[in-house]
Design a protein around this motif. Structure first.
Motif, PDB file in Angstrom:
ATOM      1  N   THR A   1      71.762  63.373   4.652  1.00 40.11           N
ATOM      2  CA  THR A   1      72.224  63.519   3.261  1.00 40.11           C
ATOM      3  C   THR A   1      72.636  62.174   2.672  1.00 40.11           C
ATOM      4  O   THR A   1      72.310  61.865   1.519  1.00 40.11           O
ATOM      5  CB  THR A   1      73.419  64.497   3.212  1.00 40.11           C
ATOM      6  OG1 THR A   1      73.073  65.651   3.982  1.00 40.11           O
ATOM      7  CG2 THR A   1      73.743  64.927   1.798  1.00 40.11           C
ATOM      8  N   CYS A   2      73.345  61.362   3.467  1.00 41.47           N
ATOM      9  CA  CYS A   2      73.835  60.075   2.937  1.00 41.47           C
ATOM     10  C   CYS A   2      72.690  59.126   2.601  1.00 41.47           C
ATOM     11  O   CYS A   2      72.870  58.180   1.831  1.00 41.47           O
ATOM     12  CB  CYS A   2      74.804  59.424   3.923  1.00 41.47           C
ATOM     13  SG  CYS A   2      74.043  58.956   5.488  1.00 41.47           S
ATOM     14  N   VAL A   3      71.515  59.369   3.159  1.00 42.55           N
ATOM     15  CA  VAL A   3      70.363  58.501   2.880  1.00 42.55           C
ATOM     16  C   VAL A   3      69.500  59.080   1.749  1.00 42.55           C
ATOM     17  O   VAL A   3      68.758  58.358   1.101  1.00 42.55           O
ATOM     18  CB  VAL A   3      69.519  58.301   4.162  1.00 42.55           C
ATOM     19  CG1 VAL A   3      68.322  57.398   3.916  1.00 42.55           C
ATOM     20  CG2 VAL A   3      70.382  57.730   5.276  1.00 42.55           C
ATOM     21  N   LYS A   4      69.636  60.374   1.526  1.00 38.09           N
ATOM     22  CA  LYS A   4      68.784  60.999   0.517  1.00 38.09           C
ATOM     23  C   LYS A   4      69.445  61.081  -0.863  1.00 38.09           C
ATOM     24  O   LYS A   4      68.773  61.001  -1.886  1.00 38.09           O
ATOM     25  CB  LYS A   4      68.390  62.411   0.963  1.00 38.09           C
ATOM     26  CG  LYS A   4      67.381  62.390   2.125  1.00 38.09           C
ATOM     27  CD  LYS A   4      66.686  63.717   2.309  1.00 38.09           C
ATOM     28  CE  LYS A   4      67.671  64.824   2.605  1.00 38.09           C
ATOM     29  NZ  LYS A   4      67.048  66.011   3.211  1.00 38.09           N
ATOM     30  N   GLU A   5      70.776  61.298  -0.881  1.00 41.28           N
ATOM     31  CA  GLU A   5      71.430  61.560  -2.165  1.00 41.28           C
ATOM     32  C   GLU A   5      72.183  60.355  -2.699  1.00 41.28           C
ATOM     33  O   GLU A   5      72.692  59.536  -1.930  1.00 41.28           O
ATOM     34  CB  GLU A   5      72.393  62.755  -2.007  1.00 41.28           C
ATOM     35  CG  GLU A   5      71.627  64.035  -1.729  1.00 41.28           C
ATOM     36  CD  GLU A   5      72.513  65.273  -1.641  1.00 41.28           C
ATOM     37  OE1 GLU A   5      73.687  65.199  -2.060  1.00 41.28           O
ATOM     38  OE2 GLU A   5      72.025  66.298  -1.145  1.00 41.28           O
ATOM     39  N   GLU A   6      72.274  60.287  -4.026  1.00 42.99           N
ATOM     40  CA  GLU A   6      73.054  59.207  -4.649  1.00 42.99           C
ATOM     41  C   GLU A   6      74.542  59.508  -4.422  1.00 42.99           C
ATOM     42  O   GLU A   6      75.068  60.503  -4.895  1.00 42.99           O
ATOM     43  CB  GLU A   6      72.757  59.142  -6.148  1.00 42.99           C
ATOM     44  CG  GLU A   6      73.482  58.013  -6.841  1.00 42.99           C
ATOM     45  CD  GLU A   6      73.143  57.877  -8.330  1.00 42.99           C
ATOM     46  OE1 GLU A   6      73.191  58.891  -9.051  1.00 42.99           O
ATOM     47  OE2 GLU A   6      72.847  56.751  -8.754  1.00 42.99           O
TER      48      GLU A   6
END
Ligand SMILES: NC(=O)C1=CN([C@@H]2O[C@H](COP(=O)(O)OP(=O)(O)OC[C@H]3O[C@@H](n4cnc5c(N)ncnc54)[C@H](O)[C@@H]3O)[C@@H](O)[C@H]2O)C=CC1
Ligand SMILES: C[N+](C)(C)CCCC(=O)O
Length: 517
Positions: free
Chosen positions: A409-414
């Motif tokens: 999630t931390c790599v996909k979402e702003e």
């Protein structure tokens, strides 16, 4: 005179809070001035319906109330802008330029005070805010320079007949801003709009309502016709009223993707032009042949400006496997020494996040990352400065995450906070594919000493900007904007004159009409 439910609106020209700024410190400023501006003055609404508290992020203290404008007030502002537009559009570009240059000069003269107020409302460090205000007057100066060269073409047609094109303004444009660069966004939108002969009604974010109105006062002082740059306060509802208003020709928006979609949808109802500056999850690619020291500095610049709340941040940091240990060691060492605290102090490099919910959201992303297997190398925790007046502020320690994978999630979402995710890669081909595997496309960066590789990577990255051997510099002379779901249209650069104007073709017959009938 405008009446509302039989009650006249109270209007007065307020003594701007700016004059109190020289002695101001964190935790002391209260803004009482009216925050709306149209008809050439600050406007106090005749009601306090739906007033929202505005917080000082560094202390958590309420610094003023934001009263949203309703339909009547939005309508009044748009009408005021329209009457100014009718005067402004007739002026020569050079005449408009002179007024804009004067506005730039006044901003420059008051930069310290504007920056201070920006810091108090936004929470970013004074060092950054001063730079933001400088970029703001650069922007106005730059577009003043272009105003005089706005021109059409002459086209020769058969038989002496000819045509010419006129580059004309659009009309009343709406600007809707985010809270991360409140004053700068207002100038990025208004300067090209005004240079082209448009009027603008600007709605700042409800969290940062206090500096856009100062820009309105400055334009007025510089000599724009009354109403040319209006400010209406409010949130989503006021924004909706602006987008739906039939008197509006264009909407220029900065903010999140979900809101951007709504803006486009609403604008489509009136076939209004839109510029969308939306979010990002930009990749920063660091090759083993880079100058490591610069790459580390670049990664910090890509992640920690404005407490990480920057749309073009390079938050996915891809590091070639061979240099991962050295990179991490250096980046963590420097991140740990970033001075966090009172944003009005010269030595502070990281201030407070915009709000408690934003802080909680960012901290939530860090704990989610841990659950998904990331390793926190530093930071990612609430930070309580030693100064007692900052105890209620929204501070956190800047965070570096290792062991990240592309599916986390931390790599996909702003995230929109000071959180850097670091991932290893092996080959150029692989990293380009991974860097592009996102719905966003605002910015990107590459560090390498191989010039062919640098330009090849820049060509292959799907993003509106690629920084080679630096990150997050944005001179006004170059276009800024997104690919894919990061939006479309551009801000800054010459091209933005096209986004705030339209072409009229005039065809002139020099012979007789050859009628088919
Ligand atoms: N990429 C960027 O530049 C920005 C991204 N964000 C992201 O968005 C998240 C939420 O922040 P917000 O400030 O709520 O962003 P947002 O995109 O909802 O708000 C931006 C502006 O749009 C206005 N707005 C909201 N809904 C509207 C509507 N239906 N019609 C017209 N105008 C409307 C807001 O009042 C504000 O002025 C942040 O946590 C961050 O992740 C926020 C600000 C800037
Ligand atoms: C100034 N800069 C490049 C760091 C960010 C400007 C874009 C934004 O509004 O987030």
């Amino acid at each position: 005179k405008h009446k509302k439910a039989g009650r006249p609106l109270r209007r007065k020209m307020a003594q701007s809070v700016l004059s109190t700024m020289p002695g101001a410190s964190t935790g002391t400023v209260v803004v009482k001035d009216p925050l709306n501006f149209w008809g050439g003055k600050r406007v106090t609404l005749g009601h306090e319906k739906n007033a929202e508290p505005v917080y000082e992020p560094a202390t958590g203290r309420v610094m003023c109330q934001m009263v949203p404008c309703g339909a009547e007030e939005v309508d009044e502002a748009i009408k005021s802008a329209h009457s100014a537009y009718l005067i402004w559009r007739k002026m020569a570009g050079m005449e408009r330029a002179r007024v804009l240059l004067e506005a730039a000069r006044i901003i420059r003269e008051r930069r310290d005070n504007i920056a201070k107020l920006e810091v108090i409302n936004n929470g970013k460090s004074i060092t950054e805010a001063l730079e933001d205000i400088d970029v703001s007057w650069h922007t106005i100066e730059y577009y003043a320079g272009l105003a005089g060269s706005l021109a059409g073409q002459h086209v020769q047609l058969p038989g002496g007949t000819f045509a010419y094109t006129r580059r004309e303004p659009l009309g009343v444009c709406v600007g809707i801003g985010a809270w991360n660069y409140p004053f700068q966004i207002a100038t990025w939108k208004s300067a090209p709009a005004l240079a082209c002969g448009n009027a603008m009604v600007f709605k700042p974010s409800p969290m940062t309502p206090v500096t856009a109105v100062i820009l309105a006062e400055i334009y007025k002082e510089a000599g724009v016709p009354d109403g040319l740059f209006c400010v209406v306060q409010g949130g989503a509802e006021t924004g909706t009223l602006l987008c739906h208003h039939p008197g509006v020709a264009k909407v220029s928006f900065t903010g999140s993707v979900p809101t951007g979609k709504k803006i486009m949808e609403m604008s489509s109802k009136g076939i209004k032009q839109v510029t969308l500056e939306l979010g990002g999850k930009s990749p920063l690619i660091i090759f083993k042949d880079c100058e490591l020291e610069n790459a580390v500095k670049g990664a910090l610049m890509a992640n920690f400006l404005t407490q990480g709340q920057v749309c073009c941040n390079g938050t996915r940091v891809y590091v070639q496997r061979d240099i991962m240990p050295q990179f991490l060691e250096e980046v963590v060492k420097r991140t740990k020494t970033i001075p966090i605290g009172d944003p009005l102090l010269d030595d502070t490099r990281m201030g407070a996040l915009i709000s408690k919910p934003q802080l909680d959201k960012v901290l939530g992303y860090v704990s989610q990352a841990k659950k998904e297997g990331a390793r926190v190398l530093c930071g990612g925790e609430p930070y309580i400065p030693s100064d007692p007046k900052l105890k209620g502020g929204y501070f956190m320690s800047p965070c570096v995450l290792d062991n990240c994978r592309d599916d986390m999630t931390c790599v996909k979402e702003e995230i929109f906070g000071p959180v850097m995710s670091v991932m290893p890669f092996n080959t150029e081909e692989e990293v380009i594919q991974r860097a592009n595997n996102t719905t966003f496309g605002l910015a990107s960066g590459v560090f390498t000493r191989d010039i062919s590789r640098a330009h090849r990577v820049a060509e292959n990255l799907e993003a509106g900007t690629c920084f080679i051997n630096n990150y997050n510099i944005s001179p006004v002379e170059v276009p800024f904007g997104g690919y894919k779901m990061s939006g479309f249209g551009r801000e800054n650069g010459q091209v933005t004159m096209e986004y705030f104007s339209q072409l009229k073709t005039v065809i002139v017959e020099m012979g007789d009409v050859e009628s088919l009938f």
